[in-house]
Design an enzyme around this catalytic site. Sequence first.
Site, PDB file in Angstrom:
ATOM      1  N   TRP A 325      70.393  58.363  59.893  1.00  0.00           N
ATOM      2  CA  TRP A 325      71.482  58.916  60.423  1.00  0.00           C
ATOM      3  C   TRP A 325      72.107  60.070  59.475  1.00  0.00           C
ATOM      4  O   TRP A 325      72.705  61.175  59.952  1.00  0.00           O
ATOM      5  CB  TRP A 325      72.756  58.065  60.810  1.00  0.00           C
ATOM      6  CG  TRP A 325      73.823  58.664  61.519  1.00  0.00           C
ATOM      7  CD1 TRP A 325      74.073  59.145  63.053  1.00  0.00           C
ATOM      8  CD2 TRP A 325      74.965  59.154  60.727  1.00  0.00           C
ATOM      9  NE1 TRP A 325      75.137  59.751  63.036  1.00  0.00           N
ATOM     10  CE2 TRP A 325      75.913  59.718  61.614  1.00  0.00           C
ATOM     11  CE3 TRP A 325      75.463  58.996  59.628  1.00  0.00           C
ATOM     12  CZ2 TRP A 325      77.177  60.401  61.486  1.00  0.00           C
ATOM     13  CZ3 TRP A 325      76.903  59.814  59.255  1.00  0.00           C
ATOM     14  CH2 TRP A 325      77.607  60.188  60.136  1.00  0.00           C
ATOM     15  N   HIS A 326      72.457  59.742  58.155  1.00  0.00           N
ATOM     16  CA  HIS A 326      72.919  60.456  56.995  1.00  0.00           C
ATOM     17  C   HIS A 326      72.134  61.721  57.006  1.00  0.00           C
ATOM     18  O   HIS A 326      72.537  63.005  56.434  1.00  0.00           O
ATOM     19  CB  HIS A 326      73.041  59.626  55.739  1.00  0.00           C
ATOM     20  CG  HIS A 326      74.371  58.823  55.722  1.00  0.00           C
ATOM     21  ND1 HIS A 326      74.282  57.526  56.485  1.00  0.00           N
ATOM     22  CD2 HIS A 326      75.606  59.066  55.469  1.00  0.00           C
ATOM     23  CE1 HIS A 326      75.452  56.908  56.505  1.00  0.00           C
ATOM     24  NE2 HIS A 326      76.371  57.736  56.039  1.00  0.00           N
ATOM     25  N   GLY A 327      70.875  61.785  56.957  1.00  0.00           N
ATOM     26  CA  GLY A 327      69.960  63.068  56.713  1.00  0.00           C
ATOM     27  C   GLY A 327      68.558  62.969  56.728  1.00  0.00           C
ATOM     28  O   GLY A 327      68.023  61.793  56.705  1.00  0.00           O
ATOM     29  N   PHE A 478      76.100  66.265  57.565  1.00  0.00           N
ATOM     30  CA  PHE A 478      75.557  65.053  58.192  1.00  0.00           C
ATOM     31  C   PHE A 478      76.109  65.167  59.838  1.00  0.00           C
ATOM     32  O   PHE A 478      75.643  64.632  60.829  1.00  0.00           O
ATOM     33  CB  PHE A 478      76.087  63.547  57.874  1.00  0.00           C
ATOM     34  CG  PHE A 478      75.869  63.604  56.284  1.00  0.00           C
ATOM     35  CD1 PHE A 478      74.585  63.785  55.764  1.00  0.00           C
ATOM     36  CD2 PHE A 478      76.573  62.989  55.589  1.00  0.00           C
ATOM     37  CE1 PHE A 478      74.176  63.816  54.426  1.00  0.00           C
ATOM     38  CE2 PHE A 478      76.536  62.672  54.203  1.00  0.00           C
ATOM     39  CZ  PHE A 478      75.386  62.981  53.678  1.00  0.00           C
TER      40      PHE A 478
END
Length: 478
Positions: A325-327, A478
């Site tokens: 999800w963060h990247g 993000f």
Amino acid sequence: MLFNSIDFALFFPLIFILYWFFASKSLKWQNLLLLVASYYFYSCWDWRFLFLLVFSTLLDYYSGLQIERSSSERLRKFWFWLSIGINLGFLGVFKYFNFFSASFSDLLGSLGFQVNTWSLNIILPVGISFYTFHGLSYVIDVYKKRITAETNFVEYSVFVSYFPLLVAGPIERATHLLPQIKKERKFNYAQAVDGLRQILWGLFKKIVIADNCADYANLVFNNSDDYSGSTLVMGAIFFTFQIYGDFSGYSDIALGTSRLFGIELLKNFSFPYFSRDIAEFWRRWHISLSSWFKDYLYIPLGGSKGGKWMQIRNTFAIFLVSGFWHGANWTFIIWGLLNAIYFLPLLLSNKNRNHIDIVAINSNLPSIKEFFAMAVTFMLTVFAWIFFRANNLTHAIDYIKSIFTKQLFSLPEVRPAHVIVLIFVFMCVEWIGRKNDYALATFGLSWPKAFRWSFYMVLLIAIFILGTKEQEFIYFQF
């Protein structure tokens, strides 16, 4: 528009005045003002992506209505999966397409097949991961019949795009935020003063702590081949405080700003660096995301109801998805995997819920056992943050290799005394205020008024004098 910018310093008071002095008698006008302000706030980054935000809002609003009104389960499922598919499709195209394309190309290359990588030359819309998760949780809750579909489009739109949380959270739930948007709001002096205190502390975290740490973290990470092992450790520690000051600072500003409008947002941080194990850390770090994954991924996968194997599988799933999800980078996936591995011994020994209350709840100082538990947890967290900060896996591995040399025990070449003192003072204030929602909630309230206001002035002076150049918040990417 950044919270730490002159633009916001002009924008926010104007909205505040219009909200309480011209729209206070009408909930409809208050919400409409918040919506217009939120769309303007978002369009200051790139007005073209405002259309994406509006489309996403319309999609989930209409899908929610159709799910509730559909007479058959087949139609309910159709609208549910249509909304889920399009929302995840947007994330896939804007955030992950190039990652999957490059990874697939690298995989074929390792097998001896040479292919040309096809990538999209597009900008990642700021905040897309946050407002997409707002919409997803809403549609899921309507489908599961936990809430009824919202019929007022303006009120639903404010829920999705409310400007204090729009670009970096916290990730709100319709069950928590929508009732506040629909309810009449009156100015509350105590709530507003508390909000201003939280904004002040958030700005101090971001501008004084995070941005000063960023200067030295960037220096070390960007030139890691030139520094000793001890200096690389210092660089990782500086990044550890940078990301905490940056992200929790944003959350404090968001919560404080929202309080000035009479709306309470979800708490997003609870002194995570005072955690005694990694499970406690994740109950205190980015709380809104952790709870989102728990409710919408971990529990639907079976949660903790099955055997140990199912618990392990589900735990690794949420940590890996959280990293992704963060990247779109393997570094984030490894970061998530590391945290899952940290978590595993606690899960296997049924000690993952040993520390529910804040450390040293009935004393001023931690016990020796608690101190060492916090130190170990902090060191594990610092190590994991190296992957989070590194440019790629090669950079992260080389960085770690360079730490474990004989120079690890030498004097660091980068040791800015003023930043180290700032971190120490910052953590002392956090420790004193650790039992509250944020460090300044009750800090100094028992002091004579002159002393208390002098302390606030010191924070303000520090913000203006020690602030570096205007820097974006880390989580905007993000």
